[in-house]
Write a protein that holds these residues in place. Sequence first.
Motif, PDB file in Angstrom:
ATOM      1  N   GLU B 557     -67.682  49.566  17.951  1.00 13.89           N
ATOM      2  CA  GLU B 557     -66.889  49.519  19.189  1.00 13.89           C
ATOM      3  C   GLU B 557     -65.607  50.328  19.056  1.00 13.89           C
ATOM      4  N   VAL B 558     -65.763  51.558  18.593  1.00 11.34           N
ATOM      5  CA  VAL B 558     -64.590  52.439  18.501  1.00 11.34           C
ATOM      6  C   VAL B 558     -64.866  53.747  19.224  1.00 11.34           C
ATOM      7  N   ARG B 559     -63.766  54.424  19.586  1.00 14.68           N
ATOM      8  CA  ARG B 559     -63.864  55.722  20.243  1.00 14.68           C
ATOM      9  C   ARG B 559     -62.948  56.689  19.504  1.00 14.68           C
ATOM     10  N   PRO B 560     -63.137  57.996  19.695  1.00 16.82           N
ATOM     11  CA  PRO B 560     -62.229  58.936  19.051  1.00 16.82           C
ATOM     12  C   PRO B 560     -60.794  58.560  19.366  1.00 16.82           C
ATOM     13  N   GLY B 561     -59.947  58.583  18.359  1.00 17.52           N
ATOM     14  CA  GLY B 561     -58.553  58.170  18.557  1.00 17.52           C
ATOM     15  C   GLY B 561     -58.309  56.785  18.001  1.00 17.52           C
ATOM     16  N   ASP B 562     -59.353  55.939  17.950  1.00 18.04           N
ATOM     17  CA  ASP B 562     -59.205  54.614  17.339  1.00 18.04           C
ATOM     18  C   ASP B 562     -59.171  54.765  15.816  1.00 18.04           C
ATOM     19  N   THR B 563     -58.904  53.659  15.165  1.00 15.11           N
ATOM     20  CA  THR B 563     -58.846  53.691  13.699  1.00 15.11           C
ATOM     21  C   THR B 563     -59.867  52.729  13.129  1.00 15.11           C
ATOM     22  N   VAL B 564     -60.518  53.124  12.024  1.00 15.89           N
ATOM     23  CA  VAL B 564     -61.413  52.194  11.328  1.00 15.89           C
ATOM     24  C   VAL B 564     -60.888  51.995   9.913  1.00 15.89           C
ATOM     25  N   THR B 565     -61.296  50.878   9.308  1.00 15.42           N
ATOM     26  CA  THR B 565     -60.918  50.623   7.930  1.00 15.42           C
ATOM     27  C   THR B 565     -62.057  51.075   7.033  1.00 15.42           C
ATOM     28  N   VAL B 566     -61.764  51.939   6.069  1.00 16.24           N
ATOM     29  CA  VAL B 566     -62.785  52.375   5.133  1.00 16.24           C
ATOM     30  C   VAL B 566     -62.506  51.712   3.796  1.00 16.24           C
ATOM     31  N   GLU B 567     -63.447  50.863   3.347  1.00 14.60           N
ATOM     32  CA  GLU B 567     -63.307  50.235   2.030  1.00 14.60           C
ATOM     33  C   GLU B 567     -64.257  50.950   1.082  1.00 14.60           C
ATOM     34  N   VAL B 568     -63.679  51.764   0.199  1.00 17.85           N
ATOM     35  CA  VAL B 568     -64.518  52.509  -0.734  1.00 17.85           C
ATOM     36  C   VAL B 568     -65.092  51.539  -1.756  1.00 17.85           C
ATOM     37  N   LEU B 569     -66.388  51.706  -2.117  1.00 18.08           N
ATOM     38  CA  LEU B 569     -67.032  50.771  -3.033  1.00 18.08           C
ATOM     39  C   LEU B 569     -67.237  51.387  -4.411  1.00 18.08           C
ATOM     40  N   GLU B 570     -66.442  52.417  -4.724  1.00 24.64           N
ATOM     41  CA  GLU B 570     -66.544  53.045  -6.052  1.00 24.64           C
ATOM     42  C   GLU B 570     -65.152  53.156  -6.668  1.00 24.64           C
ATOM     43  N   GLY B 571     -65.136  53.418  -7.941  1.00 25.95           N
ATOM     44  CA  GLY B 571     -63.890  53.713  -8.647  1.00 25.95           C
ATOM     45  C   GLY B 571     -62.826  52.653  -8.424  1.00 25.95           C
ATOM     46  N   ASP B 572     -61.661  53.089  -7.954  1.00 23.06           N
ATOM     47  CA  ASP B 572     -60.552  52.155  -7.754  1.00 23.06           C
ATOM     48  C   ASP B 572     -60.661  51.368  -6.461  1.00 23.06           C
ATOM     49  N   ARG B 573     -61.737  51.600  -5.729  1.00 26.28           N
ATOM     50  CA  ARG B 573     -61.983  50.870  -4.490  1.00 26.28           C
ATOM     51  C   ARG B 573     -60.797  50.900  -3.536  1.00 26.28           C
ATOM     52  N   PRO B 574     -60.319  52.085  -3.211  1.00 29.98           N
ATOM     53  CA  PRO B 574     -59.211  52.129  -2.258  1.00 29.98           C
ATOM     54  C   PRO B 574     -59.654  51.674  -0.873  1.00 29.98           C
ATOM     55  N   VAL B 575     -58.728  51.122  -0.136  1.00 29.68           N
ATOM     56  CA  VAL B 575     -58.982  50.729   1.254  1.00 29.68           C
ATOM     57  C   VAL B 575     -58.061  51.563   2.125  1.00 29.68           C
ATOM     58  N   ARG B 576     -58.595  52.271   3.112  1.00 31.30           N
ATOM     59  CA  ARG B 576     -57.799  53.191   3.919  1.00 31.30           C
ATOM     60  C   ARG B 576     -58.022  52.942   5.407  1.00 31.30           C
ATOM     61  N   GLU B 577     -56.971  53.160   6.148  1.00 30.26           N
ATOM     62  CA  GLU B 577     -57.123  53.197   7.612  1.00 30.26           C
ATOM     63  C   GLU B 577     -57.380  54.658   7.972  1.00 30.26           C
ATOM     64  N   VAL B 578     -58.505  54.926   8.603  1.00 27.54           N
ATOM     65  CA  VAL B 578     -58.857  56.309   8.880  1.00 27.54           C
ATOM     66  C   VAL B 578     -59.085  56.481  10.386  1.00 27.54           C
ATOM     67  N   PRO B 579     -58.480  57.509  10.981  1.00 27.84           N
ATOM     68  CA  PRO B 579     -58.708  57.698  12.410  1.00 27.84           C
ATOM     69  C   PRO B 579     -60.125  58.234  12.676  1.00 27.84           C
ATOM     70  N   VAL B 580     -60.686  57.813  13.792  1.00 28.44           N
ATOM     71  CA  VAL B 580     -61.975  58.369  14.214  1.00 28.44           C
ATOM     72  C   VAL B 580     -61.666  59.664  14.940  1.00 28.44           C
ATOM     73  N   SER B 581     -62.099  60.790  14.372  1.00 30.00           N
ATOM     74  CA  SER B 581     -61.732  62.044  15.023  1.00 30.00           C
ATOM     75  C   SER B 581     -62.862  62.621  15.851  1.00 30.00           C
ATOM     76  N   GLY B 582     -64.032  62.045  15.736  1.00 29.33           N
ATOM     77  CA  GLY B 582     -65.103  62.568  16.586  1.00 29.33           C
ATOM     78  C   GLY B 582     -66.317  61.662  16.555  1.00 29.33           C
ATOM     79  N   VAL B 583     -67.146  61.814  17.569  1.00 26.46           N
ATOM     80  CA  VAL B 583     -68.382  61.044  17.662  1.00 26.46           C
ATOM     81  C   VAL B 583     -69.469  62.026  18.048  1.00 26.46           C
ATOM     82  N   PHE B 584     -70.609  61.930  17.384  1.00 24.34           N
ATOM     83  CA  PHE B 584     -71.717  62.821  17.764  1.00 24.34           C
ATOM     84  C   PHE B 584     -72.982  61.998  17.939  1.00 24.34           C
ATOM     85  N   ALA B 585     -73.853  62.500  18.795  1.00 22.22           N
ATOM     86  CA  ALA B 585     -75.107  61.792  19.049  1.00 22.22           C
ATOM     87  C   ALA B 585     -76.139  62.264  18.042  1.00 22.22           C
TER      88      ALA B 585
END
Lengths: 242, 787
Positions: B557-585
């Motif tokens: 339920e996000v659109r370009p311009g919204d932000t999602v949380t990316v929880e990396v599951l490798e290495g140091d497992r950083p958690v980042r807020e990342v903007p959605v910059s595009g959507v493709f079909a």
Amino acid sequence: MSTATTRERTAVFEARGLTKVYRLGEVEVHALRGVDMELYESEFVVLLGPSGSGKSTLLNILGGLDVPTAGTVRYREHSLTDDDDAALTRYRREHVGFVFQFYNLIPSLTARENVALVTEISPSPLPPEEALELVGLAPRMDHFPSQLSGGEQQRVAIARAIAKQPEVLLCDEPTGALDVQTGVVVLEAIERINRELGTTTAVITHNAVIAGMADRVIHLSGGKISHVHDNPTKVSAHDLVW
Amino acid sequence: MKAIDRKMVRDLWGMKGQALAIILVLASGIAVFVMALTTLASLVQSQETYYDRYRFAHVFAHLKRAPNSLAERIAEVPGVSRVETRIVAAVTLDVPGLAEPGVGKLISVPESHAPSMNVPHLRGGRYVEPGRPGEVLVSEAFALSHNLKPGDRVNAVLNGRLQPLKIVGIALSPEYIFSIREGELFPDDKRFGVFWMGYTELAAAFDMQGAFNSVVLALNAEANEPEVLRLLDRITEPFGGIGAIGRADQLSHRLVTNEFSQLQGMALLTPTIFLAVTAFLLNVVMGRLINTQREQIAALRAFGYTRWDIGLHYCKLVMLLVVIGVALGTLVGAWLASALTEMYSAFFRFPVFYFVLPPNVVALALGISVAAGLLGTWSAIRRASRLPPAEAMRPEPPADFRPTILERLGLQRFLSVSVRMILRQIERKPRQALLTVTGIALATGMLVLGNFVIDAVDYVIDFQFFNSQRQDVNVAFVEPSSHRALNEVRNLPGVRDAEPYRGVAARIRSGHVWRKLGILGLESEPRLFRVLDAEQKQVRMPPEGVVLSEKLAQILEVRPGDTVTVEVLEGDRPVREVPVSGVFADYSMPSAYMHIDAVREMLREGDTLSGAFLAVDSQYLNTLYKQLKQTPKVANVSVKRAALDTFEQLLNENLLRMKAFNVFFATVICFGVVYNSARISLAERSRELATLRVIGFTRGEISMILLGELTILTLVAIPLGLMFGYGLAGFAVTVMDTETQRFPLVVSSATYAFAATVTIVAAVCSGLVVRRKLDHLDLVSVLKSRE
């Protein structure tokens, strides 16, 4: 029986002020314009008139195939004009035998089966074979309509009409589609039914010769009864010539 | 037998051609319905039994390394009924007869007894025995595609050492119904195999003694799965856990479910449309058939048969047709379903095979058919008995023919008398014309629907394998590597182009919704692995932010311009807020892409890549494969051509066969409908046509009138039918829109041409039959029996 005078006899039908208007395409047809009449027990009546005089409409109303626009019909003590479809169906099933100009046999059934079609739903029918015997068709009862001549088909239709032992037999131009000889054979069959079973019989025709075999002749024209006359000098169908 | 019943039997016999057509139309609709639903029910039953009997786990988790004693802590999680720890390792295989390197997945099993979950089902040979080095069970799919038997050997690179694997048994597992490796779209049995090896030996090879890197759980009925996953993640996280998943996210299960749900889409949608159309046609055909018996109905009424008697009479006739049609359709459908189920079971390699014909499917088919038949009959009888019998027997009043629109427009001088008659007839009885047109259009539309699936799949193949993915080979490294690795790969024989990527396992979250997937980091405008939108335009990787597939964006339920949380599951497992910059079909699983530099930055890495897409000169492919097989750094090589072959084979086996059935039945329906329309027109108008013959029209001229009408109606119906088919396809696309797969609404001109051709051929054949009947029109009897 059929030669007796009619005065003291019970009326089977009594019609008063019958009017029928129906639409045919864009035309309004006044088929009946106020008809009063009676039909008595066991009599043989011919309804005579040119085409369009309203005689078929009258017969259809008497037989419960159609309902009048105005007026009343009584069958014995029973008013047909108050009946709904179910009651009219029961009336037809129990009391009326029809013969149509174009036979209206079911093409997929043999002569015997066409008769059985009616006897199976009647309260006290003749066996189909006996009915076919009465019209002289016993030898051909397992033939399909397409294998029968016009006269034979019409006689099957008569057998079908009388097999239920109806109180009234209504025939609409029964010889209209037939030649003279065949027509006479058919009329003899009808005459025999009237005579032997005492069935009240009404025959429609535009052929004045046929009136010779009636007890009473009702003349129609323009949707009205023009006059009625008794026929004391009834002749047998066999002697009719036209 | 009663006379009226005899009439029914004889009437039926008299119209045996039409009756047969109706029965076939109905049987076709029912057959497709029964076939699809029965196949589905049988497969679901087989799958459930398989899962149950071989104890398919409920929860799966991977981690780097944990001591076996951790199992006790895991077992204490509320809702967990069984815990099984194991080692799972990916290895490169050198299989005799396979040029390119294969990939093997080695799974540890206890040596002395079968595991308590995901039990391998032995198809041949025996179980591994303690103290015999190198013994493995191999997955049947892989064994079959290489003709491996117990006693054969396959070489594998285990932890950098080449080691022979000795096959002692052939096995199946509910965990690998689809043996598909991570990151791939389709199973590839030639290049990917699953092996089960004794724990002691596998642990020794990977230095994992007393430890595990994979755990599976069975849950009891009261378990709260999300809670179990959460607690399990908490336990495994210190040991490098990359997040537990339930069955729903397990790869094989997800693909099986996806296959099932596609099958279900087909199983419910197509047959329902078939049945609905059939029901409509039955309704129309019965209605018109009864209309042609108007005089007979009137006569029966005159003799004192009630509406109810007559209704019952015709209902019996309809029921007879319906029962025969349903019985025939059920038989054929069940027969096809058993073949399809067997085929699918072989495809899924279910060791248990069930064939169930659900009684409710048959009951439903019968119920719908009966209702449709009766509805058509009932309305026709009502119409026929609405008039008093006297009027029904009277010849129909001359209908109010009017000059047609064309004539009113003054164009009559261009029209012959015959054409004018045809047009006036159509205009006077618009209802009949409409029903004929609707019937033919529906049949045509079903032909379009039947073929559309293939158009859509062709489009997806083209989109996915040719326009989007232009690489020939995808090379994945064991560990993220430096830019030097890219140069090495670039210098391999035959490599024309190489493009780096950095993939990372992550959980993308928005609010409480999340999906676990691999985020692929690409160059800003990749030449080989191109991300395309629905218009096939390349989606550029923005320097910042993440590009989501439309389906994923919908789920989150996000659109370009919204932000999602990316929880990396490798290495140091950083958690980042990342903007959605595009959507493709797109048409496949939810996916997410970023610029490769953005991924690196998120991971706080330098110039890393986890693999490369290669364009390879086809002459050098084999040399390249040989080199790659001997490169320890390379964990995984996937070849696009191979994936495409597998995919196409999969299609041929399943979709195409089902499509063939659908098209066959749609063709039968089309013929049945057109033929019936022609026959009924003939019955309705034989009197009129005979009259024309009597007054001097030739056979050719009266044929022209009737067939001309059929021609005009068919020609009007075809474009409508094609449009209707497009609409049905659009509806099918909506229904088959699942999380893992969608289909584009693409209908090829070949499909349209096919549908139109079948309809035209059906019309020509029906026209010839009617023409023959017209030649034998009995003028006298037609005219004599009525006025």
